[in-house]
Design a protein around this motif. Sequence first.
Motif, mmCIF file in Angstrom:
data_model
loop_
_atom_site.group_PDB
_atom_site.id
_atom_site.type_symbol
_atom_site.label_atom_id
_atom_site.label_comp_id
_atom_site.label_asym_id
_atom_site.label_seq_id
_atom_site.Cartn_x
_atom_site.Cartn_y
_atom_site.Cartn_z
ATOM 1 N N VAL A 659 1.046 -1.611 -0.352
ATOM 2 C CA VAL A 659 0.304 0.002 -0.157
ATOM 3 C C VAL A 659 0.895 1.147 0.312
ATOM 4 O O VAL A 659 1.543 1.181 0.903
ATOM 5 N N VAL A 660 0.488 2.080 -0.462
ATOM 6 C CA VAL A 660 1.741 3.867 -0.444
ATOM 7 C C VAL A 660 -0.070 4.289 -0.045
ATOM 8 O O VAL A 660 -1.201 4.006 -0.925
ATOM 9 N N PHE A 661 0.379 4.996 0.756
ATOM 10 C CA PHE A 661 -0.639 5.734 1.744
ATOM 11 C C PHE A 661 0.211 7.407 1.513
ATOM 12 O O PHE A 661 0.460 7.525 2.273
ATOM 13 N N HIS A 662 -0.802 7.572 1.091
ATOM 14 C CA HIS A 662 -0.367 8.923 0.735
ATOM 15 C C HIS A 662 -1.285 10.321 1.826
ATOM 16 O O HIS A 662 -2.797 10.305 1.849
ATOM 17 N N GLY A 663 -0.828 10.798 2.516
ATOM 18 C CA GLY A 663 -0.952 12.029 4.043
ATOM 19 C C GLY A 663 -2.474 12.906 3.174
ATOM 20 O O GLY A 663 -1.976 13.150 1.899
ATOM 21 N N SER A 664 -3.187 13.490 3.699
ATOM 22 C CA SER A 664 -4.278 13.781 2.801
ATOM 23 C C SER A 664 -3.315 15.408 2.492
ATOM 24 O O SER A 664 -4.317 16.023 1.590
ATOM 25 N N THR A 665 -2.205 16.027 2.700
ATOM 26 C CA THR A 665 -2.229 16.475 2.010
ATOM 27 C C THR A 665 -1.657 16.605 1.073
ATOM 28 O O THR A 665 -1.452 16.934 0.233
ATOM 29 N N VAL A 681 9.832 19.421 -9.097
ATOM 30 C CA VAL A 681 10.305 17.786 -9.755
ATOM 31 C C VAL A 681 10.739 17.182 -8.064
ATOM 32 O O VAL A 681 10.640 15.977 -8.244
ATOM 33 N N VAL A 682 10.760 18.832 -7.079
ATOM 34 C CA VAL A 682 11.101 17.160 -6.426
ATOM 35 C C VAL A 682 9.955 16.563 -4.917
ATOM 36 O O VAL A 682 9.617 16.037 -4.821
ATOM 37 N N PHE A 683 8.784 17.348 -5.971
ATOM 38 C CA PHE A 683 7.391 17.110 -5.385
ATOM 39 C C PHE A 683 7.796 15.802 -6.104
ATOM 40 O O PHE A 683 7.081 14.370 -5.550
ATOM 41 N N ALA A 684 7.758 15.990 -7.249
ATOM 42 C CA ALA A 684 7.504 14.560 -8.215
ATOM 43 C C ALA A 684 8.211 13.206 -7.440
ATOM 44 O O ALA A 684 7.796 12.247 -7.593
ATOM 45 N N GLN A 685 9.219 14.103 -7.414
ATOM 46 C CA GLN A 685 10.695 12.750 -6.369
ATOM 47 C C GLN A 685 10.046 12.208 -5.829
ATOM 48 O O GLN A 685 9.861 10.757 -5.894
ATOM 49 N N PHE A 686 9.166 12.907 -4.726
ATOM 50 C CA PHE A 686 8.882 12.385 -3.538
ATOM 51 C C PHE A 686 7.607 11.292 -3.548
ATOM 52 O O PHE A 686 7.627 10.350 -3.110
ATOM 53 N N LEU A 687 6.765 11.425 -4.805
ATOM 54 C CA LEU A 687 5.406 11.127 -4.775
ATOM 55 C C LEU A 687 6.058 9.883 -5.456
ATOM 56 O O LEU A 687 5.867 9.053 -4.947
ATOM 57 N N GLN A 688 7.003 9.576 -6.388
ATOM 58 C CA GLN A 688 7.964 8.852 -6.828
ATOM 59 C C GLN A 688 8.531 7.334 -6.030
ATOM 60 O O GLN A 688 8.531 6.326 -6.826
ATOM 61 N N ALA A 689 9.936 8.407 -4.484
ATOM 62 C CA ALA A 689 10.281 6.870 -4.129
ATOM 63 C C ALA A 689 9.555 6.207 -3.706
ATOM 64 O O ALA A 689 9.794 4.747 -4.328
ATOM 65 N N PRO A 690 8.523 6.281 -3.121
ATOM 66 C CA PRO A 690 7.986 4.983 -2.763
ATOM 67 C C PRO A 690 7.754 4.005 -3.575
ATOM 68 O O PRO A 690 6.846 2.898 -3.477
ATOM 69 N N GLN A 691 6.448 4.657 -4.542
ATOM 70 C CA GLN A 691 6.332 3.926 -5.818
ATOM 71 C C GLN A 691 7.413 2.922 -6.014
ATOM 72 O O GLN A 691 7.538 1.934 -6.786
ATOM 73 N N ASP A 692 8.561 3.400 -6.643
ATOM 74 C CA ASP A 692 10.322 2.875 -7.286
ATOM 75 C C ASP A 692 10.239 1.570 -6.433
ATOM 76 O O ASP A 692 10.293 0.381 -6.397
ATOM 77 N N ASP A 693 10.164 2.230 -4.805
ATOM 78 C CA ASP A 693 10.254 0.972 -3.654
ATOM 79 C C ASP A 693 9.228 0.091 -4.083
ATOM 80 O O ASP A 693 10.235 -1.506 -3.815
ATOM 81 N N ALA A 694 7.709 0.383 -4.025
ATOM 82 C CA ALA A 694 6.781 -0.722 -3.986
ATOM 83 C C ALA A 694 7.160 -1.407 -5.346
ATOM 84 O O ALA A 694 7.357 -3.100 -4.991
#
Lengths: 762, 1137
Positions: A659-665, A681-694
Amino acid sequence: MAEFLDLEAQDAVRMSWNVVPGTKQDSSHCGVVPIAAVYTPLKPFPSMPVLPYAALRCRNCRSVLNPFSVVDFVAKLWICPFCLQRNHFPTHYHSISDQNLPAELFPQYTTIEYESPSEKSTVPPVFFLVVDTCLIEEELGFLRSAVSQAVGLVPENSLVGLITFGTYVYVHELGFGQIPKVYVFRGSKEVTKDQVIEQMGFFAKRPKPASGVIAGVRDGLSQETIARFLLPASECEFAINSILEELQKDPWPVPPDQRATRCTGMALSVAAHLLGTCVPGSGARIIGFVGGPTTDGPGAIVSKNLSEPVRSHKDLDKDSAPYFHKAVKFYEGLAKQLVHQGHVLDIFACALDQVGVAEIKVAVERTGGLVVLSESFGHSVFKDSLKRVFQSGDYDLDLSSNGIFEVNCSKDIRVQGIIGPCASLEKKGPLCSETVVGQGSTSAWKMCGLDKATSLCLVFEIVKKEIPEAIGQSANNQFYFQFLTYYQHHSGQMRLRVTTLSRRWVAGPGSIQDLIAGFDQEAAAAVMARLVSFKMETEAEFDPIRWLDKSLIHLCTRFGDYQKDSPSSFSLSPRFSIFPQFMFHLRRSQFVQVFNNSPDETAYFRMILNRENVANSVVMIQPSLISYSFHSSPEPALLDVAAIAADRILLLDSYFTIVVFHGSTIAQWRKAGYHNQPEHVVFAQFLQAPQDDANAIIKERFPVPRLVICDQHGSQARFLLAKLNPSATYNSDVPAPEREILFTDDVSFEVFLDHLQRLAVQ
Amino acid sequence: MATPGGPRPGSTPPNYNPSNVADGMQNLQINRPVGPPTSMANSGSFRPPPPFGQPPPPFSSSAPSSSSFPRASAMARPGPPPPGSGGPPQATFPPNLASNRPSGPPPGTQPPPPFGARPPPPGSVPSSVSSFGARPPSPGLNPFGSSPLASGPVGPPSSTSEPVSNGPPAYGWGAMQGGPRFPSAGSPLTPPVRPSPPTTLSARAPPPAPSMGSLLGSPPTGAPPGPMQAAPFSAPPHGVPPPSGSSPFSAPPQGVPPPSGSSPFAAPPQGMPPTSGSSPLAPPPQGFSPPSGSPYGHQAWAMHPPQVAPPPLMPGSVQAPRMFGMPPQPPNQAMATISPAMGPMGSSMAVPSKIDPNQIPRPMPSSSVILHETRQGNQANLPPPSTSDYIVKDTGNSSPRFLRCTINQIPCTVDLLTTSGMQLALMVQPLALPHPSEEPIQVVDFGESGPVRCSRCKGYINPFMKFIDQGRRFICNLCGFTDETPRDYQCNLGPDGRRRDADERPELCRGTVEFIATREYMVRDPMPAVFFFLIDVSMNAIQTGATAAACSAINQVISDLPEGPRTMVGIATFDSTIHFYNLKRALQQLQEIGSPGSCYLPLMLIVPDVQDVYTPLQTDVIVQLSECRQHLELLLENIPTMFHDNRTADSAFGAAVKAAFLAMKSTGGKLIVFQSGKFELFKILILPSVGIAALSAREAEGRTNISAGEKEAHKLLQPADKTFKTMAVELAEYQVCVDVFITTQTYVDVASISVIPRTTGGQVYYYYPFSAVSDSAKLYNDLRWNVTRPQGFEAVMRVRCSQGIQVQEYFGNFCKRIPTDVDLPAIDCDKTLMVTLKHDDKLPDGAECAFQCALLYTTIYGQRRIRVSTLSLPCTSVLSNLFRSADLDTHFACFLKQAAIEIPSSPLSLVREQVLNLCINILHSYRKFCATVSSSGQLVLPEALKLLPLYTLGLVKSTGLRTDGRIDDRSFWINYVSSLSTPSAIPLVYPRMMAIHDLDSKEVDGSRIPPAIPLSSEHVCDDGIYLLENGEDCLIYIGNSVDPNSTRQLLGISSDDEIPTQFLLQQYDNPLSKKLNDVVNEIRRQRCSYLRLKLCKKGDSSGMLFFSYMVEDKTPSGLSYVEFLVHVHRQIQNKMP
């Protein structure tokens, strides 16, 4: 912990007690956590040598020469550590000396493989596809393309066969001459192998051997006849594809108030008969694709009438599932047949409703088959898993076949059995304990299918009764274990992997610290999970919660550090510290709390549990949670509702689901599309990181886990919330305003621990 | 005494003429002429040559004429689709008809000629016509020519040699008379009788071919005229030639009193005159005892005398001409002749010697087409013999083709019937093929309300329902109930008490009409025409070529099936497993893939579990023909090669049938099975062990042809167990009709298999030993006729009778679930049911008794119809009327079927005994109550039944009643008989034999079928080639000293060493061969059967087979004809007080 991992890295073994209580009495003090080993026979070791000659065996106990043997270089003798038999080296070992050791005597090669070049299977791997056709068009389309793709991935020389089924079982003759042929068997009526042999004309052109026919080339079956049904993939791909292309939904009409007539049991049985007739003893897999409940013939799990629901756990508990036992009995028979033939049953079950995995389980597990449960043939869990089966490359499964697993151990140890994907070969001997756990009463097991992840859980028992004086001084306070795995490598070569272990034993009142030091809480948790599952399935009236609690309390009482009746004084050694937490989560897990799941799901989870190694088992019991935030690098988080925060992303790995769970913010930002804007871009990377790990996790895992990407307060978030420790619930005292709470009456870990402490010190 | 001889011939002819048998008869006649001479010789001085000379001609003449008949008849049946005629006749089936002709030579195999010939002339009619045309001229010639030939060689010699004893003058006399009579008898007479003019005419008429055609086209009326004139001519010619003898002939034709024989004839003539005919005749016969063939009867009578004469064939026997001779005088009566000597009879041997074999009653062919009106002057007419060529005009009673009663007057009481010893039964052939010239059956649509029926007995409206009360009510002629006439069906009555609209309404003026069925008559929508082919592909079948033959036949036949969405086909093959084919899939594949190299063949679905079968797909196994024609053809072409190396020896017949049935269950339809290997009964048994044991023992017995206990031999003729019966009933219930083609070389247990076809309204075709070379063509033609002949599906039939009579039982191929109705999953034009009747009350003398057969069926085009045939016959309390109105053919068919029914349940000897008793009882009754005989030494036969002894003899010697036959042959025979039509019954026991080595010399007039020769080895010469056919098999016998030239020309064989066991008739480039082909094709056309051709030569088993058909010969197990007559006579004598 690390040392246990090292040991695992060397021998693929994790033991619950790495220092073994030396007597029966001591071991009973270890509480309910048995002396057990979780062994992964085919764990790949890049540095492990493969010796091109046959293993040297003790002439008394048949154990294999190993680094623990005492060697007399002068006399050219070696002493078997298990039975103390003195064995002469054969002539080709004559050059042996302490300077010139064969690899199997190198101390670091406690796990080693032998490959004898002369033994090679002549039959390439066989895949027998058994395809359900009682599907809606859409599902059928998915299945068609998945199977077609799979056939494309099969190694060219592998033999492939095809059965489709619905109301009837259609055995496709792939090696057709002039006309495409299909043998049609009635789904409602069981046939025997002899009937299949006769009815399909296997011996039509030559006399059938008098009796005791197993068939196969050895019994005079012609290659040509076999080639009617089993053809190298390269030759039959076109045929299979054209059959698949034309594959129609089962044409028999289904009244609106009825389920489709589906004879899964019959189809699998026919497949087994065919393989048994054509390629007995060779590595072969029956791969069943099932899209719904079996309603007809042997192995039916429910009637056709839709008004009758498929059995639930409740029905099973109350013994009001009229089809269950009959079906299980049928699959037990099938399992027996498959084991005898050395064939594997894999099941890919994709349906919204149950399909009968709970019943089929026995056949899959005994043969070491793979199982994948999904809700649709279009789902990536199914599609990607199927691909993995045939894929070769980094993540392939290393499917091996026809394994035989044997155990040798020191005379004071008995084997109660194995919980895991194998079947007893019923080789009884002094090693066998009278207490049976799992597949017991034997010292040899058949593993029709095994792969690099397959892990067995062996449960031992110490039988030494007296405590000899001066234990400590005894030169020989070692227990030896030897695991022999004879199997057909996917290259076709027969190999023998030998793992020899030595564990110190301790006895007497002063041994507690030693025992504590040797306790592997992860392994213990994995063992407990298998054990509790096994007990739930086999023991009537078994109360798993109570049993687990008692075990835990007992363990804590014995190994905890406390003053009597003072809960606050209670402390546990770090070796035990997280064990209660494992038990807490195990109590809440799908393995114990079955009522959240259908019997099919439970069976599925348990089958996976029973074939996984310790690390993965632990993830199943207590999912891992990683928290991502802008402020720090990803870090593990407590599996607690408190881990949820609006500005974080959580990655939960519960093995079956990621499960990739995004906090409400975060979720709001994402919805606003910031990650698509160059300045973020940083936000994009931040979003991407857990998915890459997944994705990294998904790539390695089989079956492929289900990936859930969700947001806080979203409906999908339940996949995360269900796993979290309910430290804050709707009736918690001080609900912080922005803290997430769980709507549950479950006790939280803190409460659990309180009780545990209180009870342990009594 | 003498009379006998004379009379006999004469009499014979008449009777027979009418029928197709004619051919056979002709031969006989020919012989007779000869015979007479012999007798003459004997009797008196050697010869009254004149008579002889004369006689022969007459015969010959008659022969030709008869020959012409055959054609006509041929026309009728096969119906080469005379466009005009063919179509019209049956509204229902028009299309079929056209295509129907079974005879058609198989494309490949048979020389085109036959077919070619037919087709060209649009209608068969034309063709025939032309032939007629040809003949007329020749007739005269032919007669002579032929007669000489035939008689010359055969008769004379024998006669001379025999002449030993003799016959007193009487003989001579008799002969003389006989001579004349014969001629007269010679068909011509018959015709003359009532319709006679027409009929005869018609026969002759042919010349004007065209006219014929037209005539035919237009019903009887048109035709008659033509014929009439023609007839005269032709007749005269014939008659003329043999002046002296001619008189007789001439007489007959004209119906004028024949000269010498005249007196007797005279009587007949009288009969003739009275159109009403029968009645007048009747009386005379009574008086005389002789009898009666009233209809033809008159003629018959005349003829009778002649018949009587016949006698002595016997071996070297001396001739005791007189035997038969006697009664000539009472011409009317009959004929029996045998008399000679009772005394002598005692010593049978002696007797025979006195009988002149040439004067014994034998079938005489009729030479002309008979025009038959079913009722005249509000009286039922006696129907013409079933084997004759006749055109029916339905004037109230149903055509005899559909309904025939064993007696054309119904005895008022059961006592009367019992006294007569006769059987009371109906032969019902509800869809019989009409003559092309007959009017089509009218279809009546009553709209929503459906046909008018009696509210009590549910009988259908028919011409004999009596309207009363100004038409407001009607009295049912079946149950006597008075019904209200439906409002919209009311009509005023005319002064004659008939409804004024009676003549416009077919149901009020026709014996046979068809009603459109309303929904009320349907349980479901009319079923589609489903044809499911089931082919044996086991090792045996493949290796003998049976599979290939079947596939090729089906492949060709497909194109004959009606187009359209209602025609569905399916196919499956089987060995020890069953293979279905998904025909729909093939279609898709072709369309979707279509790339070269891909497989266009349909998916084969194998059902391996034959213990408990199932159909593998619910749909797509049976598909509309239009959707799968191409693929089906491709599949059929490939089946033989697909299985060419099949090593499976077993064939799961029962399981395959069951599986196919499951596939057809939802619709019903025709299941056509080709079975060749040994089949395994146990495959379908629930308790295999029982089956295996039972069957293997049975199989062993079947193969060796003996049963463990000889006394139980008949058990092998019963089905092995009830499995098939149970299955058959289920099949019938779902309207599945099974036809089985057995192509085998071993014992297959026909008895068990045949239960299925018999119960489902199907039929068994039996090719043993199967030869791919010679049987493929027949297989194809049989199959083609099977699927293309007029037929109906999901039928139910019931026969209703007037009060006082009720149906006792039905016999035939059907399934019976409730007592009153028979269920016929399929019914076709060839199937005949026997319906036995019984009295349940006394019938009023002078009233009429009606029989109504209602057949509710679905046509191949999906219409639901009710065919209603009504026959109303007078009741009588006079015994002699019964004899006079007895219908020989029907009566015999009745015997035949009863014997067939008995065989499986009784020892053969008992069955033979029963058959004999049936015959003797009748003759005895006649002798006792009707015959006026001067001498007890004479055997007196009722005119109408004078051939009964001969046929009975034939029956006793037939395959079914012979002890030396193979079990399977007998089983097949039994099965064959069970649905056999009346016209086919006679040739089965008394086949037609003809010489073919001299075809070219005889046939000058275009007559195709040479005259028939009596079935006696005396008539078979070593230097001749003979053809013998019984409607199913055709044997060609090659004498030992035949001119090699003719064998080469005819058969393509240069020496008799080369005579192949497998024979294929081919046409070679010479006139002889062409004629042979013409003849064979003509016979095929007549019989609606392709015939299995087999060459026979003396000295081996084939020769034995041929001679086993020589019914009149003495055989190790049977008496010669003469001996038999003597035997019968003695039996009667013994019974006489």
